[in-house]
Enzyme design. Structure first.
Site, PDB file in Angstrom:
ATOM      1  N   HIS A 293      68.259  19.035  36.804  1.00 57.19           N
ATOM      2  CA  HIS A 293      68.071  18.302  38.055  1.00 57.19           C
ATOM      3  C   HIS A 293      67.190  17.057  37.946  1.00 57.19           C
ATOM      4  O   HIS A 293      67.260  16.173  38.806  1.00 57.19           O
ATOM      5  CB  HIS A 293      67.470  19.245  39.113  1.00 57.19           C
ATOM      6  CG  HIS A 293      67.838  18.884  40.517  1.00 57.19           C
ATOM      7  ND1 HIS A 293      68.125  17.603  40.922  1.00 57.19           N
ATOM      8  CD2 HIS A 293      67.964  19.643  41.629  1.00 57.19           C
ATOM      9  CE1 HIS A 293      68.407  17.586  42.209  1.00 57.19           C
ATOM     10  NE2 HIS A 293      68.330  18.799  42.658  1.00 57.19           N
TER      11      HIS A 293
ATOM     12  N   TYR B 127      64.784  23.025  55.130  1.00 64.04           N
ATOM     13  CA  TYR B 127      64.963  21.833  54.288  1.00 64.04           C
ATOM     14  C   TYR B 127      66.445  21.492  54.227  1.00 64.04           C
ATOM     15  O   TYR B 127      67.270  22.328  53.857  1.00 64.04           O
ATOM     16  CB  TYR B 127      64.429  22.126  52.890  1.00 64.04           C
ATOM     17  CG  TYR B 127      64.492  20.989  51.889  1.00 64.04           C
ATOM     18  CD1 TYR B 127      63.324  20.365  51.469  1.00 64.04           C
ATOM     19  CD2 TYR B 127      65.688  20.550  51.337  1.00 64.04           C
ATOM     20  CE1 TYR B 127      63.344  19.343  50.541  1.00 64.04           C
ATOM     21  CE2 TYR B 127      65.732  19.519  50.419  1.00 64.04           C
ATOM     22  CZ  TYR B 127      64.563  18.924  50.018  1.00 64.04           C
ATOM     23  OH  TYR B 127      64.587  17.901  49.097  1.00 64.04           O
TER      24      TYR B 127
ATOM     25  N   THR C 151      66.146  11.265  47.272  1.00 67.17           N
ATOM     26  CA  THR C 151      66.401  12.112  48.432  1.00 67.17           C
ATOM     27  C   THR C 151      65.235  12.059  49.420  1.00 67.17           C
ATOM     28  O   THR C 151      64.139  11.602  49.090  1.00 67.17           O
ATOM     29  CB  THR C 151      66.603  13.584  48.010  1.00 67.17           C
ATOM     30  OG1 THR C 151      65.414  14.055  47.356  1.00 67.17           O
ATOM     31  CG2 THR C 151      67.803  13.723  47.088  1.00 67.17           C
TER      32      THR C 151
END
Length: 779
Positions: free
Chosen positions: A471, A586, A599
């Site tokens: 990630h 979230y 993000t």
């Protein structure tokens, strides 16, 4: 022995009268072709770098400006207002340069300077235009006159065929929100989670922070926003990802699945050959910058910097923090099968191997019956355990000899491929098939994916494929862009023979894959320790894949509601029914309309969504009252999403203020509390059809299954969803077996019921009779 003979480029024999040298014409031909391809690639990259560098102008516009200035000089008109004469006066006098030559050279230099100035002016104008975000707050289907004018100007300055990186220098910087706005929005977001006393206490702490030290921290953050390309992204990558010392398997990595209903071939090696070849095609276009830039809602270009590290990238473990290592032009792949690692070359004579050639190479690996070396089978478990033991083992046991050579082969590979010996994929007739498919992609056996690679391609023995993604280097939409291209290319362009093999001729003279060598007797205890920890984490993951096909995006839009808002409110209602309380929620939103944006968080649990969820459980509330609360909550959610996309979110600003406070050694009880709050419901929408390469109306079965991630909190849920076509929504739900409060299957059924109940509100309003839907919550 034929392969070994072809692998020898030259042979020589030492004789008393000299050296007898024998060269292989075939190898010399491949060397020549490789060199030609390499130079051609450099030339194309150079050309595309020039095109992107002068954007929004074009190189041909330079010639136009030069001709115009030269023509005016020839006509004895001075458009430079004396600047050409000034340049001429500064040129060194030379006997080889006549007065006329000096005049022409001065004119060319002035024209070039004028051209560069015009480029900067156009670029700054485009940047100012892209800083306007009023269009995103307008009602769907309606566009104001000012937005129409703005859109026309953006299109005019965007050129006809921008390349992937053309807009990079024209994208605005991410703005720093005001402290007052961030604190106000934060307090508003936690109001439904706190009682009156808790909220008053939080309000007091927040106001104290706003007075001091917030102004001081904000000044440093403002300065960074002026200096850096993005004031968030580098800290986000370092502190959220690279400084984490816990396992990245499950906790950080995520996965993407294959097509849901279609498997083009059940031959494992053939599917691997086509998919790898499609990836190489994508990489070639990516290296040249030839992909068209993605645009938000089809209007505004988004940042493309994350694409740069897709291939040849590995997360290198460290004691205090990891390092993302990115290389260029590596031409091999490392394949894992039944505990063995193989190195496979992807190029021959300057070209990619054809799918049929790749199939042959992978079939050779599948046919190899050799046993793993001691410690080799579970070696990749090192990447699944804690980072510090892996970092120490890497220095101690992999810094020399065969271990160093083999590890370098893995870490410098284009990507990692696992030829899995299991069969997975969605099967409507098999219970929990999607659940097991998800778990396999997320963690596998804990030692058959190299979790540090930018991505691991997994090809199962039944032909299904999937990807496990690290990630830190990028977010899900980046990988989704490549994956959509690969699946479309695999199915509609490359194809397979009637027997299921990859198309094309087979070159049997290819050098066979090379088995990597290891010397691991002293490292086996560390490998086993990492495996035990990873196995404990993997066994605790509870997954449920929920295919919701009662209705989809088409029907939701007919209700004049955003599909994302509809689903998020369904998740709030489902969670309230599941736990009888609300939690900090979230939802990931992108900020790629800004340079190097990644993000932002949308806090989906609001006072409005809580009021709606309570109303759905209150038998005294009428349908009209519930619908009114639903619309208010949906509009609130949409507004929060828009604010997050346009740089006015809450969490990244507070995160950066916290980093500044730690570096200045300023203690802030408010920031500590904010950053320690658990996200018990973490959600994300998987993007669908970024490239529109698959016509779902023509090929309705070619829908993607989406992807997912592990639970963020020990007692919470992770929910990823993908809105596929008009009539399907797929949910990927994760939690932990060790938590008595969570059950992924139960939550999936609660989501289904919540979606149906919200739809029933609209049906009742339309005066249609809808009976209650009974769902069995037992496994």
């Amino acid at each position: 022995m034929a392969e070994a003979h072809q692998a020898v480029g030259f042979q020589f024999t030492v004789r008393p009268d000299g050296i007898d040298l024998h060269l292989s014409r075939e190898v010399l031909k491949h060397i020549y072709l490789s060199g030609v391809t390499s130079w051609r690639k450099r030339a194309i990259r150079f050309k595309n770098d020039i095109l992107a560098g002068v954007y929004p102008a074009s190189p041909s516009s330079w010639l136009f400006v030069v001709v115009a200035i030269m023509s005016s000089v020839y006509a004895r008109i001075d458009p430079s207002m004396g600047m050409i004469d000034s340049i001429k006066a500064t040129l060194p006098v030379s006997e080889f340069m006549t007065v006329q030559t000096q005049t022409w050279l001065s004119a060319v230099l002035f024209a070039t300077a004028l051209w560069l100035t015009l480029i900067l002016l156009l670029r700054y104008t485009l940047k100012m235009l892209l800083s306007y975000h009023g269009w995103i707050f307008e009602s769907h289907g309606k566009m104001s006159v000012s937005t129409r004018i703005w859109l026309s100007l953006v299109k005019m300055l965007s050129g006809r065929r921008p390349l992937l990186y053309s807009f990079q220098a024209s994208l605005p910087r991410l703005p720093v929100p005001s402290v007052d706005d961030t604190i106000r929005r934060y307090l508003e977001s936690v109001r439904p989670l706190l009682d009156d006393e808790q909220y008053t206490q939080m309000e007091t702490v927040a106001n104290e922070f706003k007075k001091d030290p917030a102004p001081k921290l904000q000044k440093f953050l403002k300065f960074k926003s002026w200096w850096a390309a993005n004031y968030v992204s580098d800290w986000w990558e370092e502190y959220i990802y690279l400084r984490g010392r816990s396992p990245i398997m499950v906790n950080s990595n995520f996965y993407t699945m294959d097509l849901l209903y279609v498997t083009p071939t059940h031959r494992q090696a053939a599917r691997a050959g086509n998919v790898v070849h499609a990836m190489l095609q994508y990489r070639r276009k990516l290296e040249r910058g030839e992909h068209a830039p993605i645009k938000a809602l089809g209007k505004v270009p988004m940042c493309s910097f994350q694409y740069e590290r897709m291939f040849n990238t590995t997360r290198i473990p460290g004691i205090e923090k990891d390092l993302v290592q990115h290389l260029k032009d590596r031409k091999h792949l490392v394949v894992y099968h039944r505990g063995r690692f193989f190195k496979v070359w992807l190029y021959l004579g300057g070209r990619h191997l054809w799918p049929s050639e790749l199939e042959m190479q992978f079939q050779r690996i599948l046919n190899d019956t050799s046993a793993p070396q001691p410690g080799e089978m579970k070696l990749a478990a090192l990447t699944a355990g804690n980072r510090i033991p892996w970092a120490r083992a890497r220095v101690k046991y992999f810094s020399e000899g065969v271990n160093k050579t083999s590890l370098e082969a893995i870490e410098t590979a284009s990507f990692f491929l696992t030829l899995d010996d299991e069969a997975h994929g969605y099967d409507a007739e098999k219970l929990r098939s999607l659940d097991l498919y998800a778990k396999s992609l997320l963690h596998g056996k804990c030692y058959d994916r190299w979790f540090d690679k930018s991505f691991t391609l997994v090809v199962y023995k039944n032909g299904k494929v999937g990807v496990n993604i690290e990630h830190s280097w990028a977010d899900a939409p980046i990988m989704g862009h490549m994956w959509e291209y690969v699946l479309a290319t695999d199915c509609f362009h490359l194809g397979y023979t009637e027997e299921g093999h990859s198309k094309g001729d087979i070159n049997k003279g290819l050098m066979a894959p090379t088995k990597l060598q290891w010397d691991l007797p002293e490292c086996q205890e560390i490998i086993e320790g990492s495996y035990r920890l990873a196995k404990e984490i993997a066994d605790d993951v509870d997954f449920h894949g929920c295919l919701f096909d009662d209705f989809g995006k088409g029907l939701i839009k007919r209700c004049r509601t955003s599909p994302d808002a509809f689903i998020q409110l369904a998740l709030q209602l489902a969670h309230f029914r599941d736990k009888e309380e609300f939690c900090l929620t979230y939802e990931a939103s992108m900020t790629r309309m800004f340079r190097e944006g990644r993000t932002e968080t949308v806090r989906s649990c609001t006072c409005e969504s809580a009021a709606f969820a309570r109303a759905m459980e209150d038998p005294n509330m009428s349908c009209e009252e519930r619908l009114d609360l639903f619309r208010k909550a949906a509009e609130k959610h949409q507004n929060l999403y828009r604010l997050a996309m346009t740089g006015s979110g809450i969490d990244r600003h507070l995160f950066c203020l916290y980093i500044v406070s730690k570096r200045l050694q300023i203690d802030s009880p408010f920031l500590k509390q904010v950053l320690s709050e658990p996200w018990r419901l973490s959600t994300s929408q998987t993007p669908q059809q970024q490239l529109n390469l698959i016509d779902l109306q023509k090929f309705p079965k070619y829908v993607g299954a989406g992807g997912g991630f592990g639970p963020v909190a020990d007692d919470g849920y992770g929910v990823s969803y993908i809105i596929v076509g008009e009539d399907l929504i797929t949910f990927h739900i994760s939690s932990k077996f060790s938590s008595p409060e969570t059950d992924s299957y139960r939550f999936g059924q609660n989501i289904r019921q919540a979606m149906l109940d919200i739809r029933a509100l609209f049906q009742l309003k339309e005066k249609k009779n809808v009976g209650p839907v009974q769902i069995n919550l037992k496994r």
